[in-house]
Scaffold this motif. Structure first.
Motif, PDB file in Angstrom:
ATOM      1  N   VAL B  97     -34.587 -72.793  78.339  1.00 52.72           N
ATOM      2  CA  VAL B  97     -35.208 -71.402  78.596  1.00 52.72           C
ATOM      3  C   VAL B  97     -36.080 -72.136  79.735  1.00 52.72           C
ATOM      4  O   VAL B  97     -36.011 -71.501  80.633  1.00 52.72           O
ATOM      5  CB  VAL B  97     -35.984 -70.852  77.681  1.00 52.72           C
ATOM      6  CG1 VAL B  97     -36.831 -69.852  78.116  1.00 52.72           C
ATOM      7  CG2 VAL B  97     -35.050 -70.462  76.544  1.00 52.72           C
ATOM      8  N   LEU B  98     -36.857 -73.034  79.491  1.00 51.27           N
ATOM      9  CA  LEU B  98     -37.932 -73.459  80.415  1.00 51.27           C
ATOM     10  C   LEU B  98     -37.305 -74.284  81.732  1.00 51.27           C
ATOM     11  O   LEU B  98     -37.964 -74.556  82.707  1.00 51.27           O
ATOM     12  CB  LEU B  98     -39.022 -74.337  79.663  1.00 51.27           C
ATOM     13  CG  LEU B  98     -39.978 -73.539  78.707  1.00 51.27           C
ATOM     14  CD1 LEU B  98     -40.905 -74.656  78.180  1.00 51.27           C
ATOM     15  CD2 LEU B  98     -40.538 -72.337  79.174  1.00 51.27           C
ATOM     16  N   VAL B 168     -35.189 -61.504  78.618  1.00 47.54           N
ATOM     17  CA  VAL B 168     -35.995 -61.410  77.376  1.00 47.54           C
ATOM     18  C   VAL B 168     -37.245 -62.335  77.267  1.00 47.54           C
ATOM     19  O   VAL B 168     -38.285 -61.755  77.325  1.00 47.54           O
ATOM     20  CB  VAL B 168     -35.131 -61.922  76.105  1.00 47.54           C
ATOM     21  CG1 VAL B 168     -36.006 -61.993  74.816  1.00 47.54           C
ATOM     22  CG2 VAL B 168     -33.963 -60.970  76.210  1.00 47.54           C
ATOM     23  N   TYR B 169     -36.982 -63.429  77.951  1.00 54.04           N
ATOM     24  CA  TYR B 169     -38.309 -64.162  78.004  1.00 54.04           C
ATOM     25  C   TYR B 169     -39.094 -64.111  79.128  1.00 54.04           C
ATOM     26  O   TYR B 169     -40.087 -63.918  78.973  1.00 54.04           O
ATOM     27  CB  TYR B 169     -37.695 -65.756  78.302  1.00 54.04           C
ATOM     28  CG  TYR B 169     -38.884 -66.871  78.602  1.00 54.04           C
ATOM     29  CD1 TYR B 169     -39.954 -67.151  77.564  1.00 54.04           C
ATOM     30  CD2 TYR B 169     -38.907 -67.088  79.761  1.00 54.04           C
ATOM     31  CE1 TYR B 169     -40.637 -68.116  77.939  1.00 54.04           C
ATOM     32  CE2 TYR B 169     -39.985 -68.020  80.325  1.00 54.04           C
ATOM     33  CZ  TYR B 169     -40.914 -68.360  79.373  1.00 54.04           C
ATOM     34  OH  TYR B 169     -42.024 -69.324  79.675  1.00 54.04           O
ATOM     35  N   SER B 178     -48.048 -65.953  76.293  1.00 48.41           N
ATOM     36  CA  SER B 178     -48.244 -67.280  76.936  1.00 48.41           C
ATOM     37  C   SER B 178     -46.999 -67.924  76.659  1.00 48.41           C
ATOM     38  O   SER B 178     -45.879 -67.229  75.782  1.00 48.41           O
ATOM     39  CB  SER B 178     -49.199 -68.032  76.044  1.00 48.41           C
ATOM     40  OG  SER B 178     -48.790 -68.337  74.593  1.00 48.41           O
ATOM     41  N   VAL B 179     -46.503 -69.266  77.115  1.00 43.61           N
ATOM     42  CA  VAL B 179     -45.227 -69.621  77.064  1.00 43.61           C
ATOM     43  C   VAL B 179     -44.905 -69.906  75.538  1.00 43.61           C
ATOM     44  O   VAL B 179     -43.991 -69.662  74.838  1.00 43.61           O
ATOM     45  CB  VAL B 179     -45.117 -71.067  77.644  1.00 43.61           C
ATOM     46  CG1 VAL B 179     -43.874 -71.678  77.215  1.00 43.61           C
ATOM     47  CG2 VAL B 179     -45.535 -71.069  79.076  1.00 43.61           C
ATOM     48  N   SER B 180     -46.032 -70.328  74.746  1.00 45.88           N
ATOM     49  CA  SER B 180     -45.747 -70.768  73.192  1.00 45.88           C
ATOM     50  C   SER B 180     -45.521 -69.240  72.489  1.00 45.88           C
ATOM     51  O   SER B 180     -44.689 -69.266  71.479  1.00 45.88           O
ATOM     52  CB  SER B 180     -46.648 -71.550  72.551  1.00 45.88           C
ATOM     53  OG  SER B 180     -47.854 -71.319  73.205  1.00 45.88           O
ATOM     54  N   GLY B 181     -46.197 -68.298  72.820  1.00 49.66           N
ATOM     55  CA  GLY B 181     -46.186 -66.712  72.563  1.00 49.66           C
ATOM     56  C   GLY B 181     -44.755 -66.151  72.720  1.00 49.66           C
ATOM     57  O   GLY B 181     -44.336 -65.950  71.628  1.00 49.66           O
ATOM     58  N   ALA B 182     -44.240 -66.470  74.011  1.00 58.99           N
ATOM     59  CA  ALA B 182     -43.020 -66.015  73.990  1.00 58.99           C
ATOM     60  C   ALA B 182     -41.938 -66.714  73.293  1.00 58.99           C
ATOM     61  O   ALA B 182     -41.059 -66.071  72.549  1.00 58.99           O
ATOM     62  CB  ALA B 182     -42.724 -66.060  75.583  1.00 58.99           C
ATOM     63  N   PHE B 183     -42.078 -67.982  73.227  1.00 59.67           N
ATOM     64  CA  PHE B 183     -41.256 -68.905  72.326  1.00 59.67           C
ATOM     65  C   PHE B 183     -41.391 -68.422  70.735  1.00 59.67           C
ATOM     66  O   PHE B 183     -40.282 -68.107  69.959  1.00 59.67           O
ATOM     67  CB  PHE B 183     -41.696 -70.086  72.282  1.00 59.67           C
ATOM     68  CG  PHE B 183     -41.006 -71.165  71.484  1.00 59.67           C
ATOM     69  CD1 PHE B 183     -39.533 -71.282  71.603  1.00 59.67           C
ATOM     70  CD2 PHE B 183     -41.485 -72.022  70.790  1.00 59.67           C
ATOM     71  CE1 PHE B 183     -38.897 -72.171  70.764  1.00 59.67           C
ATOM     72  CE2 PHE B 183     -40.833 -73.086  69.877  1.00 59.67           C
ATOM     73  CZ  PHE B 183     -39.569 -72.937  69.899  1.00 59.67           C
ATOM     74  N   VAL B 184     -42.543 -68.242  70.129  1.00 54.56           N
ATOM     75  CA  VAL B 184     -42.609 -68.175  68.812  1.00 54.56           C
ATOM     76  C   VAL B 184     -42.244 -66.322  68.541  1.00 54.56           C
ATOM     77  O   VAL B 184     -41.702 -66.208  67.548  1.00 54.56           O
ATOM     78  CB  VAL B 184     -44.121 -68.399  68.256  1.00 54.56           C
ATOM     79  CG1 VAL B 184     -44.257 -67.766  66.835  1.00 54.56           C
ATOM     80  CG2 VAL B 184     -44.287 -69.725  68.414  1.00 54.56           C
ATOM     81  N   VAL B 186     -40.585 -64.079  70.586  1.00 59.36           N
ATOM     82  CA  VAL B 186     -39.688 -63.287  71.259  1.00 59.36           C
ATOM     83  C   VAL B 186     -38.333 -64.526  71.107  1.00 59.36           C
ATOM     84  O   VAL B 186     -37.098 -63.761  70.421  1.00 59.36           O
ATOM     85  CB  VAL B 186     -39.610 -63.074  72.657  1.00 59.36           C
ATOM     86  CG1 VAL B 186     -38.461 -62.578  73.339  1.00 59.36           C
ATOM     87  CG2 VAL B 186     -41.011 -62.333  72.741  1.00 59.36           C
ATOM     88  N   VAL B 187     -38.318 -65.615  71.479  1.00 57.34           N
ATOM     89  CA  VAL B 187     -37.129 -66.355  71.419  1.00 57.34           C
ATOM     90  C   VAL B 187     -36.508 -66.670  70.004  1.00 57.34           C
ATOM     91  O   VAL B 187     -35.494 -66.586  69.753  1.00 57.34           O
ATOM     92  CB  VAL B 187     -37.437 -67.690  72.582  1.00 57.34           C
ATOM     93  CG1 VAL B 187     -36.108 -68.570  72.418  1.00 57.34           C
ATOM     94  CG2 VAL B 187     -37.617 -67.098  73.838  1.00 57.34           C
ATOM     95  N   LEU B 188     -37.545 -67.228  69.509  1.00 58.73           N
ATOM     96  CA  LEU B 188     -37.223 -67.605  67.918  1.00 58.73           C
ATOM     97  C   LEU B 188     -36.530 -66.320  67.236  1.00 58.73           C
ATOM     98  O   LEU B 188     -35.448 -66.845  66.606  1.00 58.73           O
ATOM     99  CB  LEU B 188     -38.476 -68.334  67.340  1.00 58.73           C
ATOM    100  CG  LEU B 188     -38.802 -69.805  67.692  1.00 58.73           C
ATOM    101  CD1 LEU B 188     -39.793 -70.263  66.937  1.00 58.73           C
ATOM    102  CD2 LEU B 188     -37.393 -70.666  67.835  1.00 58.73           C
ATOM    103  N   PRO B 189     -37.346 -65.261  67.131  1.00 56.50           N
ATOM    104  CA  PRO B 189     -36.826 -64.299  66.212  1.00 56.50           C
ATOM    105  C   PRO B 189     -35.374 -63.932  66.603  1.00 56.50           C
ATOM    106  O   PRO B 189     -34.470 -63.559  65.795  1.00 56.50           O
ATOM    107  CB  PRO B 189     -37.822 -63.200  66.433  1.00 56.50           C
ATOM    108  CG  PRO B 189     -38.931 -63.786  66.790  1.00 56.50           C
ATOM    109  CD  PRO B 189     -38.826 -65.089  67.529  1.00 56.50           C
ATOM    110  N   LEU B 190     -35.147 -63.822  67.899  1.00 56.76           N
ATOM    111  CA  LEU B 190     -33.610 -63.338  68.514  1.00 56.76           C
ATOM    112  C   LEU B 190     -32.638 -64.240  68.320  1.00 56.76           C
ATOM    113  O   LEU B 190     -31.493 -64.383  68.355  1.00 56.76           O
ATOM    114  CB  LEU B 190     -33.872 -63.225  69.959  1.00 56.76           C
ATOM    115  CG  LEU B 190     -34.472 -61.865  70.240  1.00 56.76           C
ATOM    116  CD1 LEU B 190     -34.747 -61.680  71.915  1.00 56.76           C
ATOM    117  CD2 LEU B 190     -33.828 -60.760  70.005  1.00 56.76           C
ATOM    118  N   SER B 191     -33.225 -65.691  68.039  1.00 56.13           N
ATOM    119  CA  SER B 191     -32.084 -66.682  67.602  1.00 56.13           C
ATOM    120  C   SER B 191     -31.784 -67.093  66.449  1.00 56.13           C
ATOM    121  O   SER B 191     -31.486 -68.158  66.320  1.00 56.13           O
ATOM    122  CB  SER B 191     -32.432 -67.950  68.759  1.00 56.13           C
ATOM    123  OG  SER B 191     -33.194 -67.785  69.679  1.00 56.13           O
ATOM    124  N   ALA B 192     -32.541 -66.288  65.605  1.00 51.37           N
ATOM    125  CA  ALA B 192     -32.388 -66.453  64.154  1.00 51.37           C
ATOM    126  C   ALA B 192     -31.031 -67.095  63.685  1.00 51.37           C
ATOM    127  O   ALA B 192     -31.024 -67.693  62.846  1.00 51.37           O
ATOM    128  CB  ALA B 192     -32.927 -65.233  63.395  1.00 51.37           C
TER     129      ALA B 192
END
Lengths: 286, 276
Positions: B97-98, B168-169, B178-184, B186-192
């Motif tokens: 992503v980054l 999404v990101y 923030s970057v980590s906010g988006a990670f925790v 948005v990205v993580l829940p969507l890739s469960a």
């Protein structure tokens, strides 16, 4: 694209890379260092001997026999797994009913610990009370004869790892467009022709990838042989990993043992290079 | 159905029966063996246990080390899974992503590391673990297992993250994450599903790992399932009945995982090796 500071990017990837370097890259350098030394843990001997351990390899009959066993194990098991893997994938691809249960059963050999499957097969291979000889109706001394023991280990390995090949081949089969099959059928190709001119060439790139994974796994084979035969009878099934393990942890020769262990790595490296060449020559996927 | 098609159908069914039988046969035989008495083990036929006995299971369950071994393995596999999932997800996030510069090279390096034969690194690892006084400890095993599982985790998760729509990101960031906010968030829940697939694969890997566990464990204090089965004590003759019962007990968790999550496992395995 939304800008991200490089520092943030690095912060996310660094912990994993540090751990990987510490636990895999550093030991590899350390093993190279150890391979240049004579180090016996019991006698407190530890001195630099240059390349003499490597010279010793060439005159070591046990190393050469382990090398031959590993090559045989690797070649035969990977070839069998690829052929069987494609055949089983073609069979399972047609399954519609109870597909989940069938796939779970086929996955089981892959998922259970190698040690457990080695014990399971050792019991089935038992010369006197083994179920295999009972089903065959003739007494084969599976684990006791130099000819059969290595082949028995191969049979077990094929049972255990063919599911992995099957899965990946099935994934490749799914990518082949249905239209292509229809077009070929219209052109009058039979089943064998379709397989030979459509299925196989389109699955080929995946087969090379699977072959890489399986070969690198087979070169370092340890659990299967160590538990099934312990390298016996009379060292006829000893592979490089098993020999290295015995040098390291049974005779505590950390110098020479590391040299043998490093040879497994060097062989894996050579084979990877060879496969990369093959992969580059294949036409890219559709 | 014509006669020809009928024949083909029959051929397919028999091929399927053969495949399924070959896969499950050895495991079924182990199950049958586990219910046989010692006397029945050295007689064949009969094929089935006559009489049926649960003595092997009783002997195995009464062994005090059984619970120890199962707990050890559960702790090692569980902690290794958590550890490589966290570190792997962060790394995969940065790589996909980054879009960190040189991501391709890092991924290639990680793949190369995953192909190192464990035997080639086991001698220095043993020396280091001994030097740190971590022999016979679960901590050492967790550290080693989670690192050896990391490459697989990074690859599978990087592929999952890459398949997310990039908007999404971006949208999360625009909305003030923030970057980590988006990670925790948005990205993580969507890739469960991807995280879950990775977790199962790492868990199975750590549950089954043998070479490292064999070198590092000394006593039952840190013995895991594969080591326990490989070193199954037998005074004079090999106690095949008890080994069978112990194998069944100790691999049941894996069998349950496979039956419940075969789709996730297949998804993870193909993700880990195909998209390269």
């Amino acid at each position: 694209m939304i800008a991200v500071r490089r520092r943030t990017q690095v912060a996310f990837v660094a912990p994993a890379l540090i751990l990987l370097s510490g636990v895999t890259v550093y030991p590899l350098l350390h093993v190279v260092w150890l391979s240049l030394r004579r180090r016996l843990l019991i006698f407190d001997i530890d001195r630099f001997v240059g390349l003499s351990n490597y010279r010793r390899l060439l005159g070591d009959d046990r190393f050469l026999s382990a090398l031959a066993n590993t090559a045989y194990f690797c070649g035969v098991s990977v070839a069998l797994e690829l052929v069987l893997g494609v055949s089983v994938a073609l069979v399972l691809n047609r399954v519609r009913r109870a597909r989940g249960v069938v796939m779970a059963i086929v996955l089981l050999p892959w998922a259970i610990p190698t040690v457990v499957s080695a014990k399971m097969w050792a019991w089935m291979f038992s010369a006197d009370y083994g179920v295999l000889n009972y089903l065959l109706g003739r007494p084969v001394n599976w684990l006791g004869s130099p000819f059969w023991a290595l082949n028995a280990a191969i049979l077990m390995d094929v049972w255990k790892t063919t599911p992995f090949v099957v899965l990946l081949v099935m994934a490749a089969l799914k990518e082949i467009p249905e239209d292509l099959y229809r077009a070929v059928r219209v052109d009058g190709a039979g089943r064998i022709g379709t397989f030979w001119y459509v299925t196989l060439p389109l699955v080929a790139p995946m087969l090379v990838i699977v072959a890489v994974f399986r070969t690198l796994d087979a070169v370092r084979v340890f659990d299967a042989v160590f538990v099934l035969t312990g390298g016996g009878p009379a060292g006829t099934t000893e592979t490089l990993s098993v020999y290295a393990y015995e040098l390291l942890f049974q005779t505590l020769q950390f110098g020479y043992g590391s040299t043998v262990a490093l040879s497994v790595f060097l062989i894996a490296l050579l084979l990877t290079g060879g496969y990369l060449l093959v992969l580059r020559r294949l036409p890219s996927r559709l | 159905m014509t006669l020809h098609e009928g024949g083909l159908w029959g051929l397919r069914v028999s091929a399927l029966v053969l495949v399924v039988g070959f896969a499950i046969g050895p495991i079924a035989w182990q199950l049958i063996t586990s219910f046989k008495t010692d006397a029945a083990l050295v007689r064949l036929p009969p094929f089935w246990p006559e009489p049926w006995t649960t003595a092997n299971y009783e002997a195995v369950v009464q062994e005090p080390s059984l619970l120890r071994v199962l707990m050890n393995t559960l702790i090692v596999a569980g902690c290794s899974t958590a550890c490589s999932l966290v570190l792997g997800a962060c790394a995969a996030f940065s790589l996909s992503v980054l879009r960190i510069r040189g991501a391709q090279w890092i991924l290639a390096g990680v793949l190369a590391v995953s192909m190192f034969p464990p035997i080639a690194t086991v001698s220095p690892l043993y020396l280091v673990v001994r030097f740190l006084g971590l022999r016979d400890s679960l901590l050492a095993l967790i550290l080693l297992d989670s690192t050896f599982a990391l490459p697989l985790g990074i690859w599978v998760m990087a592929n999952f993250f890459r398949n997310l729509p990039p908007e999404v990101y971006a949208a999360a960031r625009v909305d003030g994450c923030s970057v980590s906010g988006a990670f925790v968030r948005v990205v993580l829940p969507l890739s469960a599903p991807g995280l879950f697939a990775t977790a199962i694969l790492v868990f199975i890997f750590a549950w089954n790992e043998f070479l490292l566990a064999l070198t590092i464990t000394v006593t039952t204090a840190s013995r895991t399932v594969p080591v326990a089965i490989a070193m199954f004590p037998g005074l004079h003759e090999i106690p095949w009945g008890e080994i069978a019962a112990a194998s069944i007990v100790m691999t049941t968790p894996i069998v349950v995982l496979v039956f419940f999550f075969q789709r996730r496992i297949i998804e993870g395995l193909t993700m880990g090796s195909v998209k390269g």
